[in-house]
Design an enzyme around this catalytic site. Structure first.
Site, PDB file in Angstrom:
ATOM      1  N   HIS A   1       0.848  -1.180   0.000  1.00  0.00           N
ATOM      2  CA  HIS A   1       0.000   0.000   0.000  1.00  0.00           C
ATOM      3  C   HIS A   1       0.891   1.240   0.000  1.00  0.00           C
ATOM      4  O   HIS A   1       2.024   1.207   0.493  1.00  0.00           O
ATOM      5  CB  HIS A   1      -0.911   0.002   1.227  1.00  0.00           C
ATOM      6  CG  HIS A   1      -1.952  -1.076   1.207  1.00  0.00           C
ATOM      7  ND1 HIS A   1      -2.982  -1.091   0.288  1.00  0.00           N
ATOM      8  CD2 HIS A   1      -2.119  -2.175   1.975  1.00  0.00           C
ATOM      9  CE1 HIS A   1      -3.746  -2.143   0.501  1.00  0.00           C
ATOM     10  NE2 HIS A   1      -3.232  -2.832   1.519  1.00  0.00           N
TER      11      HIS A   1
ATOM     12  N   CYS B   1       0.272   2.674  -4.497  1.00  0.00           N
ATOM     13  CA  CYS B   1      -0.313   3.991  -4.708  1.00  0.00           C
ATOM     14  C   CYS B   1       0.681   5.075  -4.288  1.00  0.00           C
ATOM     15  O   CYS B   1       1.490   4.884  -3.382  1.00  0.00           O
ATOM     16  CB  CYS B   1      -1.610   4.145  -3.912  1.00  0.00           C
ATOM     17  SG  CYS B   1      -2.946   3.051  -4.448  1.00  0.00           S
TER      18      CYS B   1
END
Length: 414
Positions: free
Chosen positions: A234, A276
């Site tokens: 992430h 991300c």
């Protein structure tokens, strides 16, 4: 009535999730009690039994039972162990059973494994069996397998058990004398099993893994021509990588971890980052109204707003910059490929990452091509995709970002 049904289903789902140790993240939750059993025949040496108990404790097993019995009584001992677990009254987190006997005596281990497979307290929980053969007679020094497993369990607590075993197998095969010998594992695990106290996907694990990777490269006797590291995690709003524990690490810091590797001096170092880099969802530039009408006219698809840009950082006089360029590494021979532009979301679905899948397809089609040119083709194909995020009902666009300080053309296959 609909509200009542919905609430009942939601509660049932929560109960099912609580009972399912695998959960939804592809990783076993071993928060419940960890129980280990060391079941050995009388011929097994005390040193072997002692090192096994040390491994159990290192892996966090609070209850470590030791039983001695003939091989013919192993099944009966496991039946008693199963009854004890079922009488405990609460679901277990994990069970580890070491069955140690002289070579050739464990002829039908599947019967022993099945004895615990029906245990209600272990339903959905990982059950690990160490089937070890031991030389009878005098007490020998524990071999490479046990000593390597004990050492790695303490040094690499964030590794999954399969990672640990693979490294131990490598050492065992490398140090065996005469004919090549290597242990074998059989697995039906449904997710990652990490028994250490460190999350295998935490930032500390990333850094530790790269440090271990660097150390292994520096101790190689043969030269290294190239290194490739894929980082998947992430991502935070400022481009930092987020571990499962919420802690952060900058990808540039991980890149620097390999910049000190002697074996990679002057060699290309490739980093693929699937994460991300912010929360922006790029709608792209192009026709957006009446999409069916534009498709009927075969209008070109929308273009990501970050596409078609080439930026070059250099000193006009050719001098060293004397420090880091913002957002890049002051290091030659590095190629970094981000799955998303700066500030944007990196997309993936149940099938995986569009970036990684497209990269594999392009490399398979033209394995001898220049890597920078191939990555440009990968970006073209990714930019043409329409992606749909998990919390967005509108089509969005993705665009790679490629950063290179390579000093020579790089072809991965001659």
């Amino acid at each position: 009535m609909a509200f009542l049904v919905s609430g009942t289903l939601r509660v049932a789902a929560q109960i099912a999730d609580a009972q399912d140790s695998l959960g939804r993240k592809g990783k076993y939750s071993v928060q419940g009690p960890r129980v280990a059993l060391n079941l050995s025949s009388p011929e097994v040496s005390a040193s072997t039994v002692a090192i096994l108990e040390s491994v159990f404790q290192t892996l966090g097993f609070e209850s470590c039972q030791r039983r001695e019995a003939s091989v013919q009584d192993f099944l009966e001992e496991l039946a008693g162990f199963r009854e004890q677990l079922d009488a405990h009254g609460v679901p277990m987190g994990c069970v580890l059973v070491a069955l140690v006997a002289p070579s050739g005596q464990l002829r039908q281990p599947q019967k022993l494994v099945r004895e615990l497979s029906g245990c209600e307290a272990l339903r959905g929980c990982p059950k690990v069996f160490l089937l070890l053969s031991s030389a009878p007679g005098a007490a020998p020094k524990p071999g490479t397998f046990l000593t390597g497993l004990s050492e790695l369990c303490g040094r690499c607590p964030h590794w999954s058990l399969l990672q640990l075993l693979t490294e131990v197998f490598c050492r065992t095969a490398g140090e065996s004398s005469g004919a090549t010998y290597c242990p074998v594992l059989q697995s039906s695990l449904r997710g990652a099993l990490c028994l250490g106290d460190v999350d295998p996907w935490g930032p500390e694990a990333f850094r530790e893994e790269l440090a271990q990777f660097q150390a292994r490269l520096d101790t190689r006797r043969s030269p290294v021509s190239c290194a490739l590291v894929a980082l998947m995690a992430h991502g935070g709003p400022q481009g930092q990588l987020l571990g499962a524990d919420g802690k952060e690490v900058r990808p540039e810091a991980l890149v620097q971890e390999l910049s000190h590797c002697r074996a990679l001096r002057g060699c290309p170092k490739i980093f693929l980052l699937q994460a991300c880099r912010g929360g922006h969802r790029d709608a792209g530039m192009g026709p957006t109204a009446l999409p069916w009408f534009w498709r009927w006219l075969r209008a070109p698809p929308a273009t990501p707003s970050h596409a078609d840009v080439l930026r070059i950082y250099a000193d006009a006089q050719g001098n060293s910059s004397g420090g880091f360029t913002p957002g890049s590494c002051d290091q030659a021979d590095i190629l970094m490929v981000y799955a998303a532009a700066e500030g944007c979301v990196a997309y993936r679905d149940e099938k995986g990452s569009d970036f990684i899948q497209t990269l594999v397809e392009v490399l398979r089609a033209t394995p001898e091509g220049d890597l920078l040119e191939l990555l440009t083709e990968v970006n073209r194909q990714v930019c043409e995709l329409d992606v749909l995020g998990p919390d967005c009902n509108e089509r969005r666009k993705a665009c790679l970002e490629i950063r290179s300080s390579l000093r020579l053309r790089l072809c991965l296959q001659a």
